[in-house]
Design a protein around this motif. Structure first.
Motif, PDB file in Angstrom:
ATOM      1  N   SER A 146      65.065  53.109 110.521  1.00 21.46           N
ATOM      2  CA  SER A 146      65.476  53.896 109.360  1.00 21.46           C
ATOM      3  C   SER A 146      66.973  54.205 109.382  1.00 21.46           C
ATOM      4  CB  SER A 146      64.677  55.196 109.280  1.00 21.46           C
ATOM      5  OG  SER A 146      65.011  56.045 110.353  1.00 21.46           O
ATOM      6  N   ARG A 147      67.631  53.871 110.481  1.00 23.85           N
ATOM      7  CA  ARG A 147      69.078  54.093 110.553  1.00 23.85           C
ATOM      8  C   ARG A 147      69.802  53.089 109.657  1.00 23.85           C
ATOM      9  NH1 ARG A 147      71.657  54.854 116.131  1.00 23.85           N
ATOM     10  NH2 ARG A 147      72.218  52.731 115.652  1.00 23.85           N
ATOM     11  N   PRO A 148      71.028  53.412 109.227  1.00 29.65           N
ATOM     12  CA  PRO A 148      71.780  52.484 108.371  1.00 29.65           C
ATOM     13  C   PRO A 148      72.022  51.115 109.028  1.00 29.65           C
ATOM     14  CG  PRO A 148      72.801  54.644 108.360  1.00 29.65           C
ATOM     15  CD  PRO A 148      71.707  54.685 109.393  1.00 29.65           C
ATOM     16  N   MET A 149      72.299  51.101 110.322  1.00 34.89           N
ATOM     17  CA  MET A 149      72.524  49.837 111.021  1.00 34.89           C
ATOM     18  C   MET A 149      71.664  49.814 112.282  1.00 34.89           C
ATOM     19  SD  MET A 149      76.641  49.356 110.613  1.00 34.89           S
ATOM     20  CE  MET A 149      76.643  47.801 111.492  1.00 34.89           C
ATOM     21  N   PRO A 150      70.379  49.485 112.134  1.00 31.97           N
ATOM     22  CA  PRO A 150      69.490  49.504 113.300  1.00 31.97           C
ATOM     23  C   PRO A 150      69.883  48.461 114.341  1.00 31.97           C
ATOM     24  CG  PRO A 150      68.363  48.590 111.388  1.00 31.97           C
ATOM     25  CD  PRO A 150      69.695  49.065 110.912  1.00 31.97           C
ATOM     26  N   ASP A 151      69.617  48.784 115.585  1.00 32.26           N
ATOM     27  CA  ASP A 151      69.875  47.882 116.705  1.00 32.26           C
ATOM     28  C   ASP A 151      68.675  46.941 116.826  1.00 32.26           C
ATOM     29  OD1 ASP A 151      70.155  46.629 119.162  1.00 32.26           O
ATOM     30  OD2 ASP A 151      70.935  48.412 120.167  1.00 32.26           O
ATOM     31  N   ASP A 152      68.838  45.717 116.347  1.00 28.78           N
ATOM     32  CA  ASP A 152      67.730  44.761 116.321  1.00 28.78           C
ATOM     33  C   ASP A 152      67.205  44.444 117.712  1.00 28.78           C
ATOM     34  OD1 ASP A 152      67.794  44.580 113.546  1.00 28.78           O
ATOM     35  OD2 ASP A 152      69.217  42.904 113.569  1.00 28.78           O
ATOM     36  N   ILE A 153      68.083  44.391 118.693  1.00 32.03           N
ATOM     37  CA  ILE A 153      67.663  44.097 120.067  1.00 32.03           C
ATOM     38  C   ILE A 153      66.811  45.238 120.606  1.00 32.03           C
ATOM     39  CG2 ILE A 153      68.476  43.707 122.428  1.00 32.03           C
ATOM     40  CD1 ILE A 153      70.920  42.275 121.126  1.00 32.03           C
ATOM     41  N   LEU A 154      67.220  46.468 120.338  1.00 32.60           N
ATOM     42  CA  LEU A 154      66.439  47.631 120.758  1.00 32.60           C
ATOM     43  C   LEU A 154      65.074  47.640 120.072  1.00 32.60           C
ATOM     44  CD1 LEU A 154      66.095  50.326 122.236  1.00 32.60           C
ATOM     45  CD2 LEU A 154      67.248  51.424 120.311  1.00 32.60           C
ATOM     46  N   VAL A 155      65.056  47.370 118.774  1.00 29.79           N
ATOM     47  CA  VAL A 155      63.795  47.354 118.031  1.00 29.79           C
ATOM     48  C   VAL A 155      62.866  46.290 118.605  1.00 29.79           C
ATOM     49  CG1 VAL A 155      62.738  46.902 115.782  1.00 29.79           C
ATOM     50  CG2 VAL A 155      64.768  48.338 115.920  1.00 29.79           C
ATOM     51  N   ALA A 156      63.397  45.101 118.877  1.00 23.46           N
ATOM     52  CA  ALA A 156      62.573  44.028 119.439  1.00 23.46           C
ATOM     53  C   ALA A 156      62.022  44.427 120.806  1.00 23.46           C
ATOM     54  CB  ALA A 156      63.390  42.748 119.549  1.00 23.46           C
ATOM     55  N   SER A 157      62.840  45.071 121.623  1.00 25.91           N
ATOM     56  CA  SER A 157      62.404  45.518 122.948  1.00 25.91           C
ATOM     57  C   SER A 157      61.302  46.566 122.837  1.00 25.91           C
ATOM     58  CB  SER A 157      63.598  46.097 123.712  1.00 25.91           C
ATOM     59  OG  SER A 157      63.196  46.648 124.931  1.00 25.91           O
ATOM     60  N   LEU A 158      61.469  47.519 121.930  1.00 24.22           N
ATOM     61  CA  LEU A 158      60.455  48.552 121.727  1.00 24.22           C
ATOM     62  C   LEU A 158      59.146  47.944 121.240  1.00 24.22           C
ATOM     63  CD1 LEU A 158      62.645  51.320 120.043  1.00 24.22           C
ATOM     64  CD2 LEU A 158      61.677  51.380 122.344  1.00 24.22           C
ATOM     65  N   LYS A 159      59.244  46.958 120.349  1.00 23.98           N
ATOM     66  CA  LYS A 159      58.030  46.315 119.834  1.00 23.98           C
ATOM     67  C   LYS A 159      57.294  45.567 120.949  1.00 23.98           C
ATOM     68  CE  LYS A 159      59.216  45.911 114.967  1.00 23.98           C
ATOM     69  NZ  LYS A 159      59.440  44.998 113.830  1.00 23.98           N
ATOM     70  N   LYS A 160      58.040  44.938 121.842  1.00 21.25           N
ATOM     71  CA  LYS A 160      57.410  44.240 122.968  1.00 21.25           C
ATOM     72  C   LYS A 160      56.702  45.238 123.880  1.00 21.25           C
ATOM     73  CE  LYS A 160      60.521  40.296 123.153  1.00 21.25           C
ATOM     74  NZ  LYS A 160      61.596  39.651 123.897  1.00 21.25           N
ATOM     75  N   GLN A 161      57.355  46.376 124.146  1.00 17.99           N
ATOM     76  CA  GLN A 161      56.737  47.407 124.978  1.00 17.99           C
ATOM     77  C   GLN A 161      55.459  47.916 124.319  1.00 17.99           C
ATOM     78  OE1 GLN A 161      59.388  50.583 126.360  1.00 17.99           O
ATOM     79  NE2 GLN A 161      61.106  49.229 125.922  1.00 17.99           N
ATOM     80  N   LYS A 162      55.522  48.139 123.007  1.00 17.28           N
ATOM     81  CA  LYS A 162      54.368  48.647 122.276  1.00 17.28           C
ATOM     82  C   LYS A 162      53.208  47.653 122.347  1.00 17.28           C
ATOM     83  CE  LYS A 162      53.698  48.991 117.702  1.00 17.28           C
ATOM     84  NZ  LYS A 162      53.841  49.333 116.305  1.00 17.28           N
ATOM     85  N   LEU A 163      53.516  46.367 122.229  1.00 20.41           N
ATOM     86  CA  LEU A 163      52.484  45.339 122.311  1.00 20.41           C
ATOM     87  C   LEU A 163      51.831  45.324 123.693  1.00 20.41           C
ATOM     88  CD1 LEU A 163      50.978  43.003 120.996  1.00 20.41           C
ATOM     89  CD2 LEU A 163      52.830  41.499 121.719  1.00 20.41           C
ATOM     90  N   ARG A 164      52.641  45.458 124.746  1.00 23.07           N
ATOM     91  CA  ARG A 164      52.087  45.490 126.102  1.00 23.07           C
ATOM     92  C   ARG A 164      51.154  46.677 126.283  1.00 23.07           C
ATOM     93  NH1 ARG A 164      57.209  43.386 127.799  1.00 23.07           N
ATOM     94  NH2 ARG A 164      58.021  45.460 128.151  1.00 23.07           N
ATOM     95  N   VAL A 165      51.538  47.831 125.752  1.00 23.53           N
ATOM     96  CA  VAL A 165      50.691  49.023 125.840  1.00 23.53           C
ATOM     97  C   VAL A 165      49.392  48.784 125.080  1.00 23.53           C
ATOM     98  CG1 VAL A 165      50.485  51.451 125.174  1.00 23.53           C
ATOM     99  CG2 VAL A 165      52.602  50.630 126.211  1.00 23.53           C
TER     100      VAL A 165
END
Length: 52
Positions: free
Chosen positions: A25-44
């Motif tokens: 939701s930020r104006p310029m999201p960090d795509d690498i951070l988002v991808a990393s968080l999504k991978k963590q979420k998938l593992r969980v």
């Protein structure tokens, strides 16, 4: 014991989801951070599914 582990994973999953939403939701999201968080979420999520 099993339910508490699943509850902890569920809470972690929800926390990751909230962080992803906040970042995207930020104006310029960090795509690498988002991808990393999504991978963590998938593992969980996979770990939660494997415990049933």
């Amino acid at each position: 014991m099993e339910n508490s582990h699943i509850s902890a994973l569920s809470a972690k999953h929800a926390g990751l989801e909230a962080r992803i939403k906040a970042e995207t939701s930020r104006p310029m999201p960090d795509d690498i951070l988002v991808a990393s968080l999504k991978k963590q979420k998938l593992r969980v999520k996979e770990e939660m599914g494997g415990r049933h």
